[in-house]
Scaffold this active site. Sequence first.
Site, short mmCIF file in Angstrom:
data_model
loop_
_atom_site.label_atom_id
_atom_site.label_comp_id
_atom_site.label_asym_id
_atom_site.label_seq_id
_atom_site.Cartn_x
_atom_site.Cartn_y
_atom_site.Cartn_z
N HIS A 37 8.93 -49.45 68.91
CA HIS A 37 8.79 -50.87 68.57
C HIS A 37 9.50 -51.74 69.60
CE1 HIS A 37 7.06 -49.65 64.76
NE2 HIS A 37 6.78 -50.92 64.50
N ASP A 46 8.59 -49.08 60.78
CA ASP A 46 7.46 -48.98 59.83
C ASP A 46 7.82 -48.19 58.57
OD1 ASP A 46 6.11 -50.39 61.73
OD2 ASP A 46 4.71 -48.79 62.26
N HIS A 121 2.34 -49.25 58.36
CA HIS A 121 1.85 -48.89 59.70
C HIS A 121 0.33 -49.01 59.67
CE1 HIS A 121 1.58 -46.55 63.43
NE2 HIS A 121 0.85 -45.63 62.83
N GLU A 123 -2.20 -48.28 61.42
CA GLU A 123 -3.09 -47.17 61.75
C GLU A 123 -3.29 -46.19 60.59
OE1 GLU A 123 -0.89 -48.61 63.63
OE2 GLU A 123 -1.36 -48.46 65.76
ZN LIG Z 1 5.48 -51.63 63.16
#
Ligand SMILES: [Zn+2]
Length: 258
Positions: A37, A46, A121, A123
């Site tokens: 990050h 996250d 997160h 994804e």
């Molecule tokens: Zn993040």
Amino acid sequence: MRRETVFAAELAWPDYQAAVEKGATPMLIPIGSMEQHGHHMPLHVDVLLPTEFARRVAETAGGLVAPPFTYGYKSHQKSGGGNHLPGTTSLDGATLVAALKNVLCAFAQHGVRRFVLFNGHYENSWFLVEAIDLALKELRWEGISDAKIVLLSYWDFVTEETIKQLYPEGFPGWAVEHGGVLETSLMLALYPELVDLARAVDHPPASFPPYEVYPVKPEWTPPSGTLSSPKAASREKGAILLEVCTNGIVQALKAEFT
Ligand SMILES: [Zn+2]
């Protein structure tokens, strides 16, 4: 004398059993990732953020917070900088789906019927949907057909009004918020000791062509690893975000579980 806790794994089993066996207590599961990050924040942003949202919601609205998923699906270049960056440590989609499905089914076998997945997160998103679908199917085969699962990402509870207030110079969009104002402000409000704003790299929001290439081209990701500048982040903005998102989530769960 043991202190009161909302963390499921801090309970002894008879207390856990008493809390979940009748099905009314929601199980809140934070799902994160280990992902870079930027230079100014740790790899577990996250995980830390959804876990804290889950804790606040459990304290306000009731529920137990499950141990978080500390690894997530692979970082995508356009939303997380990319899976090639140092520190970013990811699972295959199938691994995440299988692990979450196992956990959902086990909690349901203990008696849990209300679940809230706190995604931290981006994804992870579709893999969480897949795990939910497979878990509900497997539970139905076992004769459990009354489980209900709410899936949410805390940033979706940021209102238009708050966006205007927090981004007076224009909102870059959630996709490039990776390591930017949102996450950095929340981290400053919650874990200032883990943030070093002096190391934050100021740069314009990342811009990508309208297609992808694999293997990724590392030069597409800003060298800092963040996709927009965290310079305008502040503790005060973090406090506003915490309040707006926690309230929004509490309202949503009231609507779904009563
Ligand atoms: Zn993040």
